[in-house]
Scaffold this active site. Structure first.
Site, PDB file in Angstrom:
ATOM      1  N   THR A 115      -1.863  -1.632   7.590  1.00  0.00           N
ATOM      2  CA  THR A 115      -1.998  -2.809   8.104  1.00  0.00           C
ATOM      3  C   THR A 115      -0.497  -3.403   7.821  1.00  0.00           C
ATOM      4  O   THR A 115      -0.027  -3.199   6.949  1.00  0.00           O
ATOM      5  CB  THR A 115      -2.946  -3.583   7.429  1.00  0.00           C
ATOM      6  OG1 THR A 115      -4.440  -2.943   7.866  1.00  0.00           O
ATOM      7  CG2 THR A 115      -2.809  -5.071   7.943  1.00  0.00           C
ATOM      8  N   THR A 142       1.071  -1.127  -0.187  1.00  0.00           N
ATOM      9  CA  THR A 142      -0.016   0.069  -0.236  1.00  0.00           C
ATOM     10  C   THR A 142       0.955   1.275   0.047  1.00  0.00           C
ATOM     11  O   THR A 142       1.270   1.696  -1.144  1.00  0.00           O
ATOM     12  CB  THR A 142      -0.893  -0.055   1.211  1.00  0.00           C
ATOM     13  OG1 THR A 142      -0.188  -0.240   2.297  1.00  0.00           O
ATOM     14  CG2 THR A 142      -1.976  -1.155   1.151  1.00  0.00           C
ATOM     15  N   GLU A 193       8.391   5.676   5.358  1.00  0.00           N
ATOM     16  CA  GLU A 193       8.506   6.538   4.341  1.00  0.00           C
ATOM     17  C   GLU A 193       8.967   7.946   5.016  1.00  0.00           C
ATOM     18  O   GLU A 193       9.713   9.030   4.727  1.00  0.00           O
ATOM     19  CB  GLU A 193       7.656   6.848   3.487  1.00  0.00           C
ATOM     20  CG  GLU A 193       7.318   5.579   2.409  1.00  0.00           C
ATOM     21  CD  GLU A 193       6.128   5.693   1.757  1.00  0.00           C
ATOM     22  OE1 GLU A 193       5.486   6.717   1.341  1.00  0.00           O
ATOM     23  OE2 GLU A 193       5.606   4.639   1.314  1.00  0.00           O
ATOM     24  N   ASN A 231       0.121  11.350   6.852  1.00  0.00           N
ATOM     25  CA  ASN A 231      -0.981  10.798   7.715  1.00  0.00           C
ATOM     26  C   ASN A 231      -1.995  11.993   7.623  1.00  0.00           C
ATOM     27  O   ASN A 231      -3.188  11.653   8.020  1.00  0.00           O
ATOM     28  CB  ASN A 231      -0.687  10.444   9.066  1.00  0.00           C
ATOM     29  CG  ASN A 231       0.032   9.007   9.013  1.00  0.00           C
ATOM     30  OD1 ASN A 231      -0.898   8.122   8.589  1.00  0.00           O
ATOM     31  ND2 ASN A 231       1.137   9.040   9.245  1.00  0.00           N
ATOM     32  N   LYS A 270       3.862  -6.824   4.352  1.00  0.00           N
ATOM     33  CA  LYS A 270       3.564  -5.391   3.938  1.00  0.00           C
ATOM     34  C   LYS A 270       3.442  -4.591   5.054  1.00  0.00           C
ATOM     35  O   LYS A 270       2.971  -5.130   6.246  1.00  0.00           O
ATOM     36  CB  LYS A 270       2.650  -5.277   2.712  1.00  0.00           C
ATOM     37  CG  LYS A 270       1.465  -5.726   3.201  1.00  0.00           C
ATOM     38  CD  LYS A 270       0.501  -4.843   4.046  1.00  0.00           C
ATOM     39  CE  LYS A 270       0.344  -3.283   3.347  1.00  0.00           C
ATOM     40  NZ  LYS A 270      -0.582  -2.512   4.179  1.00  0.00           N
TER      41      LYS A 270
END
Lengths: 383, 383
Positions: B179, B146, B259, B378, B168
């Protein structure tokens, strides 16, 4: 609006040179009686600062005649030398006022892990004693500011007596480094045992529900001093209400002054089985960085809210949760509710309402959003 | 380095059109036996997603022959319809493979609170079955990404058998929305009870110690599938070690792929009285936003570290705490230690070592710093 300083108190704020900026950095509040009842609520952090340890001991007899406070240095993590320095602050204040050292409380705020410049502090205490006035509380409030952008005071009028207080702190910006300090004064007649009981209850539902990052700093202190100068013994419920009002106002001012933030957020949990469970749920949300960044992004991201709720042990049925953001019920029965685009973020204040449907208790915890400026402030602030 | 896929497994990853970008978004891993032992560790969040509930039920018999995974949608907070959709994913996969639906596990990741586009998912499952190959695990790993910037796989070689896994997740960037999913495969002979025991232990000291914001998402899932195709019954300790190696590598890759972060931080607590206390202390530090922002600012702010330690109930003497940052003992006896300017932040990896001196247990928890980009990611990610 000017602040009415309760009878029996004098106060001052001066620049002692502890701050390199030359700003006010030393405050003194003196209770001239006739009574000297006092109560304190202190950080529960086991790494408490030297002034906290001093004040905890000094206040054990329920009596205090003065509190000396400095900004520009926390006197925390300074070892035995820090304890000596805190004691010296009390001692020099006591000598200048001709009272006993153990009737002097001490509060410090600023950098952790550095000694105070005691020569400047000692000289400043003498200056502060000279500067004491009947209306010095506002100046005292200015002298305890660190990352605060405004000084913070509040008052409430009782039947024949006054409650007035000051605080410093800048919301979620800097808990743990910038410390929350508050001193509340009243000219009511309040014995120290009652003072402790009422102060503890007021702090529980005000300062302790202005949630920053969930941990108290090394220096956090809330003091209540009662002079009895009004000669009025207040109704207990009235005094409790006034203390809640003053502490509540001071706590909200801290949240409102969180420089790095763009939103003041009230997270209210409705229908909790117990007050403790309601508080657990509210705090799970107010401590979620994902929730806080969503608020900064003006995103009514209810998935992050109920994910946080789901981490708690509070009683609720995971299939019947409702959540409203700014009064739009974006989540119904833990699923999609009203169109989230209906949520407006026009005001600084944001309300989040969570409906547990497990009981009758409601609890509100205040927090801020998590912004670029929060990161900047705290990344650039030097220990 | 290419990945050795354990014998008995086929896998694929395809673009089903769930993601608007057209990227790979549906993965399938099939266990062709001869054994079908399986174990799972799932989120403890009470607001669990529909695929989690499906898989928890399906794996109760310790058997699974396939797992179908999608990115682009979490199928969380989607009510009864979400449960139907998760069941349909299992059902369509089972029909295409000619196996029973309750031998198919389901994992989803992506946005919360939206239905999956089931027409695309169903068509994608047919395509994924067609695409199954002996070396498809890497492609499967790509299809579950994702916010990940790189796909993540790991392997370890046992005596006559192989363990290989994929995961992931993007560290602290996006827990709760993005998740953590992981599937570990082996061709060893492992009965399901042992598989569950060894997987639980491996997860405890790897994924569960890569701390993000402290709460599991609605969808977090770690699966272990064992085909027995090597015909080797492994030494228990060896298999445990291999599972720790693979899960540890996958967890570290998640931390490394945060990231928004600039630092990977290992917080190690030494001398804890118990492992649980060591973990409590480490987590108190890794969850402190003040600590994380200080790390972003390359500030070895030990005051924030010991303030966090002081909030725990772990056994230690508050006057004898030592703390090292990147091997410089900046705090000795809870006071000033070595010159903090000696701490270098040349590498992405930062070590924080906390010495409690209360026992013999050591625990490491991994986290990231808190950066502008964490906030940006976010705040801008839409629910």
């Amino acid at each position: 609006m000017s602040l009415i300083q309760p009878a029996g108190f004098t106060a001052s704020g001066i620049a002692a040179g502890i701050k390199a900026s030359g700003d006010l950095d030393l405050a003194l509040i003196v209770n001239n009686g006739p009574r000297y009842d006092a109560a304190g609520v202190f950080t529960t952090n086991r790494i408490s600062a030297a002034p906290v340890r001093w004040s905890q001991t000094a206040i054990q007899d329920g009596q205090a005649r003065a509190v000396v406070l400095n900004s520009g240095g926390a006197n925390a993590c300074t070892g035995v030398q820090g304890d000596h320095d805190a004691a010296a602050m009390a001692d020099h204040t006591a000598r200048a006022l001709d009272i006993a050292a153990d009737d002097v409380l001490v509060c410090s705020t600023g950098l952790i892990g550095e000694r105070l410049p005691m020569d400047k502090v000692v000289a400043g205490i003498a200056t502060a004693v000279e500067a004491l006035t009947d209306d010095g509380l506002v100046t005292a409030a200015k002298a305890i500011m660190t990352t605060d952008t405004v000084h913070k005071t509040a008052q409430a009028q009782g039947t024949g007596y006054t409650v007035a207080g000051m605080t410093k702190g800048a919301g979620m910006i800097a808990p743990g480094m910038a410390t929350m300090l508050a001193v509340v004064t009243t000219d009511a007649v309040v014995d120290s045992a009652l003072a402790h009981e009422l102060l503890t209850e007021a702090v529980r539902t005000t300062f302790n529900r202005a949630d920053s990052d969930g941990c108290m700093s090394t220096n956090d202190t809330v003091l209540l001093m009662a002079s009895g100068a009004s000669d009025v013994t207040p109704d207990r419920d009235e005094l409790q209400a006034l203390l809640r009002t003053v502490c509540g106002s001071l706590a909200r001012q801290i949240i409102g002054d969180a420089e790095g933030s763009t939103r003041d957020i009230a997270v209210t949990v409705h229908g909790a089985a117990t007050e403790a469970e309601g508080e657990d749920v509210a705090r799970a949300v107010t401590r979620s960085n994902l929730f806080k960044t969503a608020m900064f992004g003006q995103d009514p991201n209810w998935g992050r809210i109920i994910s946080a709720v789901g981490t708690t042990d509070a009683q609720f049925d995971p299939t019947t949760l409702d959540v409203a953001v700014n009064d739009v019920m974006v989540c119904r029965n833990a699923g999609i509710g009203e169109d989230r685009s209906l949520v407006k973020f026009d005001d600084r204040e944001v309300t989040v309402d969570i409906y547990l449907k497990a009981g009758d208790h409601a609890v509100t915890v205040w927090t801020n959003d998590l912004s670029y400026d929060y990161v900047r402030e705290n990344a650039e602030y030097s220990s």
